[in-house]
Design a protein around this motif. Structure first.
Motif, short mmCIF file in Angstrom:
data_model
loop_
_atom_site.label_atom_id
_atom_site.label_comp_id
_atom_site.label_asym_id
_atom_site.label_seq_id
_atom_site.Cartn_x
_atom_site.Cartn_y
_atom_site.Cartn_z
N GLN A 362 40.04 47.24 19.21
CA GLN A 362 38.70 47.82 19.05
C GLN A 362 38.75 49.30 18.68
N ARG A 363 39.68 50.03 19.31
CA ARG A 363 39.79 51.47 19.06
C ARG A 363 40.09 51.75 17.58
N TYR A 364 40.99 50.96 16.99
CA TYR A 364 41.41 51.20 15.61
C TYR A 364 40.75 50.25 14.61
N LYS A 365 39.75 49.49 15.08
CA LYS A 365 38.99 48.58 14.22
C LYS A 365 39.90 47.59 13.50
N LEU A 366 40.77 46.96 14.29
CA LEU A 366 41.75 46.02 13.74
C LEU A 366 41.26 44.58 13.77
N GLY A 367 40.12 44.34 14.40
CA GLY A 367 39.62 42.98 14.49
C GLY A 367 38.54 42.86 15.55
N ILE A 368 38.53 41.72 16.25
CA ILE A 368 37.46 41.37 17.18
C ILE A 368 38.04 40.96 18.53
N ALA A 369 37.48 41.49 19.61
CA ALA A 369 37.86 41.05 20.95
C ALA A 369 37.02 39.83 21.32
N VAL A 370 37.69 38.78 21.76
CA VAL A 370 37.01 37.52 22.13
C VAL A 370 36.80 37.53 23.64
N PRO A 371 35.55 37.58 24.12
CA PRO A 371 35.30 37.77 25.55
C PRO A 371 35.85 36.67 26.46
N GLU A 372 35.63 35.42 26.09
CA GLU A 372 35.99 34.29 26.96
C GLU A 372 36.75 33.24 26.17
N LYS A 373 37.55 32.46 26.88
CA LYS A 373 38.27 31.33 26.27
C LYS A 373 37.29 30.40 25.54
N GLU A 374 36.14 30.14 26.17
CA GLU A 374 35.19 29.19 25.60
C GLU A 374 34.59 29.69 24.29
N THR A 387 31.04 41.49 8.18
CA THR A 387 31.57 40.86 6.97
C THR A 387 33.10 40.94 6.97
N TYR A 388 33.71 39.90 6.43
CA TYR A 388 35.18 39.86 6.41
C TYR A 388 35.76 41.02 5.63
N GLU A 389 35.15 41.37 4.52
CA GLU A 389 35.64 42.46 3.69
C GLU A 389 35.65 43.78 4.46
N THR A 390 34.63 43.99 5.30
CA THR A 390 34.58 45.21 6.12
C THR A 390 35.68 45.23 7.16
N GLN A 391 35.94 44.07 7.76
CA GLN A 391 37.00 43.98 8.76
C GLN A 391 38.36 44.32 8.15
N VAL A 392 38.63 43.79 6.97
CA VAL A 392 39.91 44.06 6.30
C VAL A 392 40.00 45.54 5.93
N LYS A 393 38.92 46.10 5.39
CA LYS A 393 38.90 47.51 5.00
C LYS A 393 39.20 48.41 6.20
#
Length: 419
Positions: A362-374, A387-393
């Motif tokens: 989260q700090r370096y905007k590398l992706g998404i934290a998934v809160p729960e297993k479910e 958007t996926y393009e923003t995540q990659v950028k």
């Protein structure tokens, strides 16, 4: 089948234990007779400084660090690794000399026969052989500083009172390495907490040096993204259903295969080269029967980023509910796969239960934290928020900040400070 797999693992352990016992007698005799080990003459010629890496099971981080140390100075790199724990796909040509020892006496003979290194760099998590190397180096190469390198710290797994026999045997060596090393290289926050639990408060000798990305392996492969055709990938250790879920549940992925298959999301696994085949036979079988699950052969660190770059997200699905390991372990641990995914240019889906790693993401905007297993049961809902393009950028913009090229000078300054 699970029972047969457990028997195979027991026999494999017994084989190596017998091998060590049988070879120890001869090497102990040669040690006391001061018979040297044959050494490549190239190690002792020239003026280059020697970095000597020593440990039982070779982790991939060692060859990566060795390469970038050599990029910064004219080092000779020597690896002393137990024959049982050497994995060729974790090594590289950046290790100039590889010497495999049979037992502790053979290791002691090697260290006594070799020229004094500039630094002895022991690597854990198993600490017995790094401690033997430390003890021997202090006696025969008195001017050489000794550091021990930790990513995983065993006292954080189950505390000091574990009933696991192998862990009870290892813990005293871990404490000794923390106490007697001239320096500690900490690849995660675990060594800091481990030293607290062992009652060791010497912060001056500890360098925080995360695993980092290897700049040479950076990928930027444009790929089409569609919510109807999502491919997730996992690279690392896997365990079969025959293993104890308390100890190995975090890397048993049958639940995740079911979740993703129901959503028609493709799930790819690249097992660690150190994974025993007996632990992934059942995954190969599932892959043959399930068109949304793909089990690949392991690849070297050098080739891994190119493989991972084919997919949309790298995953780290390590939830507290699946494992009997401690809260401290989940809070402070890290793994190389996080940086492998970043090298590959693919965003990360990481469990929020692994607190330090999810903070990094989260700090370096590398992706998404998934809160729960479910939440993996409807993962499209989380993926679609940005958007996926923003995540990659965002990820590509952070890669250099977390690179070995940028941070290796800090490691070399640490080496020098101990001389």
């Amino acid at each position: 089948m699970p029972k047969l797999n457990s028997i195979y693992i027991f026999i494999n352990k017994l084989k190596w234990l017998t091998y060590e016992k049988c070879t120890s007698a001869g090497d102990a005799m040669l040690w006391f007779l001061s018979v040297p080990v044959n050494i490549d003459s190239k190690i002792s010629t020239g003026n280059s400084k020697i970095i000597m890496y020593v440990g039982e099971f070779l982790p991939p981080r060692i060859a990566r660090m060795a390469k970038w140390c050599k990029r910064n100075d004219s080092f000779i790199t020597v690896l002393l690794c137990h024959k049982r724990g050497f994995v060729d796909k974790f090594s590289s040509s950046e290790i100039d000399h590889v010497m495999l020892f049979r037992n502790e006496w053979h290791l002691k003979r090697m260290i006594r026969s070799l020229p004094a290194p500039y630094i002895l760099h022991g690597f854990a998590p198993k600490s017995k052989y790094p401690y033997i190397a430390l003890e021997t180096t202090k006696k025969y190469h008195t001017a050489t500083p000794v550091i021990t390198d930790y990513q995983d710290v065993y006292i954080l797994y189950y505390g000091q009172d574990s009933k696991l026999r192998w862990l009870k045997d290892e813990l005293p060596y871990e404490k000794l390495c923390f106490q007697l090393s001239d320096g500690i290289v900490a690849h995660s926050l675990e060594p800091r907490e481990g030293m607290k639990l062992w009652g060791i408060n010497d912060r001056k000798k500890r360098l925080f040096f995360p695993l980092y990305t290897d700049n040479d392996l950076f990928q930027n492969t444009p790929k089409r993204f569609s919510m109807d055709d999502i491919h997730l990938v996992y690279a690392g250790g896997v365990m079969g259903s025959h293993r104890d879920k308390v100890h190995y549940g975090a890397v048993q992925f049958h639940w995740l295969i079911d979740y993703l298959t129901k959503q028609k999301i493709h799930f790819h696994i690249y097992p660690s080269p150190s994974t025993l085949r007996v632990d992934y036979i059942e995954y190969e079988q599932i892959s043959r029967e399930n068109s949304f699950f793909h089990f690949h052969t392991s690849v070297s660190q050098q080739d891994l980023s190119g493989e991972l770059a084919k997919y949309h997200y790298g995953i780290m699905p390590f939830f507290r509910v699946n494992s009997g390991q401690s809260d401290l372990k989940h809070k402070y641990a890290t793994t190389l796969k996080l940086f492998n995914y970043v090298e590959s240019g693919i965003p990360i889906l990481v469990s929020a239960d692994v607190i330090y790693q999810s903070w990094l993401v989260q700090r370096y905007k590398l992706g998404i934290a998934v809160p729960e297993k479910e939440d993996f049961a409807d993962i499209r809902k989380l993926i679609g928020k940005i958007t996926y393009e923003t995540q990659v950028k965002n990820l590509l913009e952070s890669r250099e900040t977390l690179s070995l090229k940028k941070h290796t000078p800090r490691l070399l300054e640490f080496y020098e400070s101990l001389q």
